[in-house]
Write a protein that holds these residues in place. Structure first.
Motif, PDB file in Angstrom:
ATOM      1  N   GLU A 188       8.435   4.131  -1.202  1.00 61.96           N
ATOM      2  CA  GLU A 188       8.444   2.764  -1.719  1.00 61.96           C
ATOM      3  C   GLU A 188       7.064   2.138  -1.621  1.00 61.96           C
ATOM      4  OE1 GLU A 188      10.137  -0.924   0.513  1.00 61.96           O
ATOM      5  OE2 GLU A 188      11.812  -0.005  -0.580  1.00 61.96           O
ATOM      6  N   ARG A 189       6.359   2.440  -0.519  1.00 58.02           N
ATOM      7  CA  ARG A 189       5.018   1.911  -0.304  1.00 58.02           C
ATOM      8  C   ARG A 189       4.355   2.701   0.819  1.00 58.02           C
ATOM      9  NH1 ARG A 189       5.887  -3.436  -0.504  1.00 58.02           N
ATOM     10  NH2 ARG A 189       8.096  -3.132  -0.927  1.00 58.02           N
ATOM     11  N   GLU A 210      -0.129  -3.012   4.387  1.00 59.33           N
ATOM     12  CA  GLU A 210       0.318  -2.290   3.195  1.00 59.33           C
ATOM     13  C   GLU A 210      -0.901  -1.842   2.408  1.00 59.33           C
ATOM     14  OE1 GLU A 210       2.946  -3.120  -0.873  1.00 59.33           O
ATOM     15  OE2 GLU A 210       3.330  -4.289   0.954  1.00 59.33           O
ATOM     16  N   HIS A 226       4.423  -6.047   3.128  1.00 56.52           N
ATOM     17  CA  HIS A 226       5.617  -6.679   2.558  1.00 56.52           C
ATOM     18  C   HIS A 226       6.844  -5.838   2.928  1.00 56.52           C
ATOM     19  CE1 HIS A 226       7.299  -9.682  -0.134  1.00 56.52           C
ATOM     20  NE2 HIS A 226       7.987  -8.734  -0.755  1.00 56.52           N
ATOM     21  N   ILE A 227       7.173  -5.814   4.230  1.00 54.77           N
ATOM     22  CA  ILE A 227       8.329  -5.058   4.722  1.00 54.77           C
ATOM     23  C   ILE A 227       9.118  -5.924   5.702  1.00 54.77           C
ATOM     24  CG2 ILE A 227       7.242  -2.792   4.418  1.00 54.77           C
ATOM     25  CD1 ILE A 227       6.578  -2.784   7.389  1.00 54.77           C
ATOM     26  N   LEU A 231      11.394  -3.048  10.364  1.00 51.92           N
ATOM     27  CA  LEU A 231      10.649  -1.844   9.992  1.00 51.92           C
ATOM     28  C   LEU A 231       9.219  -1.921  10.527  1.00 51.92           C
ATOM     29  CD1 LEU A 231      11.057   0.800   8.452  1.00 51.92           C
ATOM     30  CD2 LEU A 231      10.130  -0.326   6.416  1.00 51.92           C
ATOM     31  N   VAL A 258       6.702   4.561   3.624  1.00 51.94           N
ATOM     32  CA  VAL A 258       8.040   3.999   3.691  1.00 51.94           C
ATOM     33  C   VAL A 258       8.828   4.699   2.596  1.00 51.94           C
ATOM     34  CG1 VAL A 258       9.471   1.935   3.521  1.00 51.94           C
ATOM     35  CG2 VAL A 258       7.182   1.772   4.507  1.00 51.94           C
ATOM     36  N   GLY A 262      14.262   4.296   3.152  1.00 50.24           N
ATOM     37  CA  GLY A 262      14.000   3.382   4.262  1.00 50.24           C
ATOM     38  C   GLY A 262      13.392   4.027   5.483  1.00 50.24           C
TER      39      GLY A 262
END
Length: 382
Positions: A188-189, A210, A226-227, A231, A258, A262
């Motif tokens: 995701e990132r 990030e 941005h999590i 996490l 990530v 998840g």
């Protein structure tokens, strides 16, 4: 036993004279320490700001001994130095982080094997020492992997992507074995954590960052990532467990994926200041370079409180350097140049930090507006 705590006026030896050594030398001076650089190039970026310099190869025994005679403790600014040379230095002066940690981080097989042994979740991988190994690795990873050289790879260098069986057929016959094959992760990132560990085992973590890359090179970093907070806590705990498992003293960057499901998967470790921590120079009272020096000389590690949200943008090659005049007259943007004369394509020339009130950093879809002139088109890819 030698006191691990040094006092202002002592000299920190830094192996390597690049931009990380330059910024570490500035941080050392701010705390009252001298920085002495070991570098093969007298006109390196760190030479402009360091107290003193030894010019010599990283494996030159005579230069290493001259360097060690001038310093009280030794650290390094990047991994591509001689492990044998660092072992020589360890016999003469304290080296933080240790040469054993450098040996892990500068060899991808050693790094992944150590992380596996520590129970750290990482992407699937295979060691590749021959064409026969390569065939088995590609089959095991379903022909979706990135082949990487085990040493001296950075900023996307020494990498070969395989996305299908046809890509494997097009690979060069004389690949630079040994290599590792890393399974491609649906992520995701990408995030990272900068962690410092002191001589007495105390630890501090900066906020999770990030990161977004372009052409294999870090393009921008956002702080905070941005999590979800849970996490982020898990990412910091992972970084702490790795630093403690390695018995590290100093600063380390821990890069992670990530995953789409998840999970956090550790990608790489870097026992030194890291590009993804440059935002701390303007968004924290104690930045990553000061924290590194504090850990190396044995000073207390203060909580690295972030007072502002931040975006770091690397300035790479002549195209990005053309933005400097605009950056210099734009409020909220702090320019950091590395003193490199030749702005070649793909070369990191500096970075700019943009700060925002805490809690006001735009989300992942608002960055183009926030960064304005700084090549917003480059920010849309992960």
């Amino acid at each position: 036993m030698t006191d691990p705590v040094l006092r202002p006026g002592s000299t920190v030896g830094i192996v390597g004279g690049g931009q990380l050594g330059r910024m570490s030398a500035v941080a050392a001076a701010r705390l009252g320490f001298h920085a002495h650089i070991l570098t093969p190039q007298a006109d390196c970026p760190a030479a402009e700001v360091a107290h003193s310099l030894t010019v010599g190869a990283y494996d030159d025994d005579e230069a290493l001994r001259r360097f060690a005679d001038c310093v009280d403790v030794i650290t390094f600014e990047f991994e591509n130095v001689s492990a044998a040379g660092l072992k020589t230095l360890e016999s003469l002066k304290p080296v933080r982080p240790s040469g054993s940690i450098l040996a892990v981080s500068q060899d991808r097989i050693a790094e992944k094997s150590r992380l596996d042994a520590m129970g750290v979740a990482i992407a699937p991988w295979r060691s590749v020492a021959s064409p026969a190994d390569l065939a088995m690795a590609l089959e095991a990873l379903d022909y979706r992997c990135i082949l990487k050289t085990t040493r001296f790879g950075y900023d996307g260098k020494g990498q070969f992507r395989v996305s299908a069986r046809e890509d494997a057929a097009a690979l060069e016959a004389d690949l630079p074995y040994p290599m590792v094959a890393e399974g491609i992760v649906d992520f995701e990132r990408e995030v990272s954590v900068m962690i410092a560990r002191g001589v007495h085992g105390d630890v501090q973590c900066f906020d999770v960052t990030e990161n977004r890359h372009r052409d294999g090179i870090l393009d921008i970093s956002l702080a905070p990532a941005h999590i979800m907070p849970e996490l982020a806590d898990h990412a910091r705990q992972l970084a702490v467990s790795i630093a403690e498992g390695l018995d590290m003293v100093g600063l380390m960057g821990v890069e992670m994926f990530v995953a789409a499901d998840g999970r956090l998967l550790v990608n790489e470790i870097a026992p030194r200041p890291h590009n993804s921590g440059h935002w701390t120079m303007n968004a924290c009272l104690v930045d990553q370079f000061e924290m590194h020096i504090r850990a190396v000389v044995g000073l207390p590690l203060l909580p690295p409180i972030r007072h502002s949200d931040a975006v770091m943008k690397n300035l790479i090659g002549p195209q990005d350097m053309a933005l400097c005049d605009t950056i210099l007259k734009t409020p909220g943007q702090a320019l950091h140049l590395y003193g490199k004369a030749d702005a070649r394509p793909g070369r990191k020339m500096g970075h700019v930090n943009m700060i925002f009130p805490k809690g006001a950093l735009p989300g992942p879809f608002g960055l183009a507006d926030a960064l304005g002139v700084l090549a917003p088109a480059s920010l849309s890819s992960k």
